[in-house]
Structure formats: C-alpha cells, structure tokens
Motif scaffolding. Structure first.
Motif, mmCIF file in Angstrom:
data_model
loop_
_atom_site.group_PDB
_atom_site.id
_atom_site.type_symbol
_atom_site.label_atom_id
_atom_site.label_comp_id
_atom_site.label_asym_id
_atom_site.label_seq_id
_atom_site.Cartn_x
_atom_site.Cartn_y
_atom_site.Cartn_z
ATOM 1 N N ALA A 69 7.027 9.153 -14.733
ATOM 2 C CA ALA A 69 6.917 10.590 -14.524
ATOM 3 C C ALA A 69 5.517 11.089 -14.856
ATOM 4 O O ALA A 69 4.976 11.972 -14.172
ATOM 5 N N CYS A 74 8.062 9.865 -8.291
ATOM 6 C CA CYS A 74 9.425 10.409 -8.209
ATOM 7 C C CYS A 74 10.190 9.732 -7.075
ATOM 8 O O CYS A 74 10.847 10.403 -6.273
ATOM 9 N N GLY A 142 13.692 14.117 -14.191
ATOM 10 C CA GLY A 142 14.239 15.265 -13.479
ATOM 11 C C GLY A 142 15.735 15.441 -13.592
ATOM 12 O O GLY A 142 16.327 16.209 -12.821
ATOM 13 N N PHE A 143 16.378 14.774 -14.573
ATOM 14 C CA PHE A 143 17.827 14.838 -14.698
ATOM 15 C C PHE A 143 18.256 15.510 -16.000
ATOM 16 O O PHE A 143 19.324 15.216 -16.532
ATOM 17 N N HIS A 210 13.481 20.277 -20.934
ATOM 18 C CA HIS A 210 14.660 20.937 -20.375
ATOM 19 C C HIS A 210 14.272 22.331 -19.892
ATOM 20 O O HIS A 210 13.582 23.068 -20.606
ATOM 21 N N PRO A 211 14.697 22.734 -18.695
ATOM 22 C CA PRO A 211 14.244 24.024 -18.154
ATOM 23 C C PRO A 211 14.727 25.245 -18.931
ATOM 24 O O PRO A 211 14.099 26.299 -18.835
#
Length: 345
Positions: A69, A74, A142-143, A210-211
């Motif tokens: 990453a 990706c 991305g998870f 984390h968003p």
C-alpha cells in the motif's frame, strides 16, 4: 523540492508525489503511466512473491500489505491475501499468538516450567501486536470497514487500559485483588501512561487508517500518549519509512514499534486529525524544519537513497495538518531514558 521527487526512479514515489502533493488527477498522462508501472516494478514484484507464500502467517502478510500500500499498489492479489489473514481470526476479533515461522523469526523454545506461584490462568492471554500488525495491513489494503475488520477494531478498543493506552501482553483485567498486572518495561513504557508505547503506536496506526475511527476519542487519546514523549531523536527519523520500502527488516513481537520515529509519529498524528496549532506539533515541525537540506530534502542518516521517500512522507504529513481540528492540552512531561546496567568489562 517536488521536482526532485518527480524525477525519482521509483514509479511509486513519482505517482504518490503527483497525486498527494501536486493534486494531479487521473486525466494526466504521466500519472496514468506511472500508475501502470507500479505493478511491474521490481520492488512490488518482490513483495507480491513473498505475499503469495505468507498465507499461513498473518503477521507477515499484514506488514507486506502495508508495504504494498505504501508503494501505491492496489492489484487483485490484495483481496485473497486479506481473506487468508481473516481465515486465522479468532471469534473475539483478535488473532492468535504467533504461528511457527511468522515474522520471519526463529521461534523461541518454551520454558520448561512456569515460575513458582504462577497459575496457568495468570499467563498472558494475548499479545497486542499479534492483532495490530494484521489489522494495519488489512486497513492499508482498503478493507478497514469490512465487518471482520470492524470486529478486530472492537476487540482493540476493549483491551485498552483505563487511561486509553494499550498493554503489550497481559490482558488489562488480568490482575484483580492481590494480583496486579506487571508494569511495562522501561524502554517501551509511555512517558505519561501505564501502557506500552510499542503497542499503543501499533493500535493508533490501525485507527489512523480507518475512515471514521481515525477521528475518534480512542485515536486522539492514543496520539496524546505518544506525543507526551518530546525527545528529538534524529538518528531514528524515518525508521518506519525504511521498513516500508524494504531497507530495514520488519522484526519484533512486543517490540515491533519500539523504535521512537518522529516521522511516523507525525504521520499518525496528522491522520488522526491533530491541528498544526497544537503546541507539541508546532515544536516538532519547527525542529524538523531545522533538519531540511538546502534543496528542500530531509537526508536520511543511514540510507541516503531513502531521502526522497522520507521527504515525501514528511511533506504529506505536514500538509494533512492543515485539516486538523483538535488540539491537545497536555503539559510537557519529563522523560528520562531507561538506565543501562554497568558494563562488566
């Protein structure tokens, strides 16, 4: 300065510089070309080859995902690797103690017998790093919002100590009347807190990706604990960047994040929404500017070829500070390095 970064041989660095520092879009021909070159680069191919044989080693696979990453990759190999890591996840959301051969380190032989007076139930039930490293890799790929990852985040929050830091090994509620939890070792003890600096750094690294949780109280308190140590260690600046690009080995269990890297600390703090007006951040950035070279680059003391990556990392962190919306109110804390024993010879 960005001109030097855009001229680097690495397509990963050129692409990330254009997108994150120059705000280039996918319409740019150079950006598209560099993005296409990332997957074929030797660095990415080497990491993918290692990832393909790390299915049974969630900690190793987790950090490989962090490295991929960081290089901007990706591709389709990431999703199966994440599923393989989740295959080892326990029902409570954590990962078990290190499997044989994980982290590319030799397995220590177990002790023949427990210390007198120590019941089996008193032994450590987990090592925080065994969950932190896989979870950070999953989030970097991305998870982070996958339901299985969310379960791991909830486990991480449950295992915090009373002051919002994280312990290295023994469960936070393991003590009880007459059986207090053992204190953390001096070399990784937080300056102001009861937890382990290495474990707290790893936990904050997961929350930072984390968003939503990156702006949570748990992330903010964790950053406050890490910023309480206001030493200026130039020799370790860029240690995490060196590991992410493969110039230093990623080793250690409890000590995985024991090295105090101010570049990594600034990265985590900026991702967790701290403001540039925070006194500790202001002092840190002022000190960093004194180390910047005449061409706008930060030189890496051990790996001169890492200087452009380090410069990119610090520049990205400094620019994220503009979006920060909170300021800590911690007073300066005294810090004394742990004492070494006298040399016998």
């Amino acid at each position: 300065m960005t001109t030097l970064l855009l001229g680097d041989p690495s397509p990963s660095l050129r692409w990330r510089t254009a997108v994150e520092l120059e705000s280039a879009t996918d319409d740019d021909d150079d950006v598209n070309a560099w993005k296409g070159e990332i997957g074929a680069s030797p660095a990415v191919q080497w990491l993918l080859a290692r990832l393909a044989v790390a299915a049974e080693r969630p900690q190793t696979a987790g950090y490989l995902l962090c490295q991929l990453a960081y290089l901007g990759y990706c591709g389709p190999e990431l999703a199966p690797a994440v599923d393989a890591i989740f295959a080892h996840q326990q029902p409570d959301g954590s990962w078990p103690l290190r499997l044989d051969g994980d982290n590319d380190q030799p397995v220590r032989k177990p002790r023949k017998e427990a210390p007198p007076g120590l019941a089996p139930s008193d032994s450590p039930r987990f090592i925080t790093m065994q969950t932190v490293v896989p979870l950070r890799g999953i989030a970097a790929a991305g998870f982070a919002t996958d339901p299985r990852a969310e379960r791991a985040y909830e486990w991480l929050l449950r295992e915090r100590l009373h002051d919002g830091s994280w312990p290295a090994g023994p469960k936070a509620d393991l003590g009880g009347p007459g059986r207090p939890s053992l204190p953390e070792k001096d070399y990784r003890r937080l300056t102001r807190g009861d937890g382990c600096r290495s474990a707290t750094t790893g936990a904050v690294a997961c929350l930072a990706l984390h968003p939503q949780r990156n702006r949570s109280d748990a992330a903010r308190v964790g950053v406050d604990h890490l910023l309480a140590r206001e030493t200026r260690d130039e020799s370790t600046l860029g240690w995490e960047v060196a590991r992410l690009v493969g110039l230093e080995p990623a080793m250690g269990q409890i000590t995985f994040y024991a090295t105090f890297d101010l570049a990594f600390l600034l990265d985590l703090a900026s991702r967790c929404g701290i403001s540039a007006d925070d006194r500790r951040i202001r002092d840190l950035t002022t000190w960093l500017e004194t180390l910047r070279g005449p061409y706008g680059l930060w030189e890496h003391h051990a790996h001169p070829q890492l200087s452009r990556w380090l410069t990119f990392d610090l520049e990205a962190s400094l620019r994220r500070l503009a979006d920060g919306d909170w300021i800590g109110n911690e007073e300066p804390a005294s810090f004394t390095p742990y004492k070494h024993g006298r040399r016998r010879y």
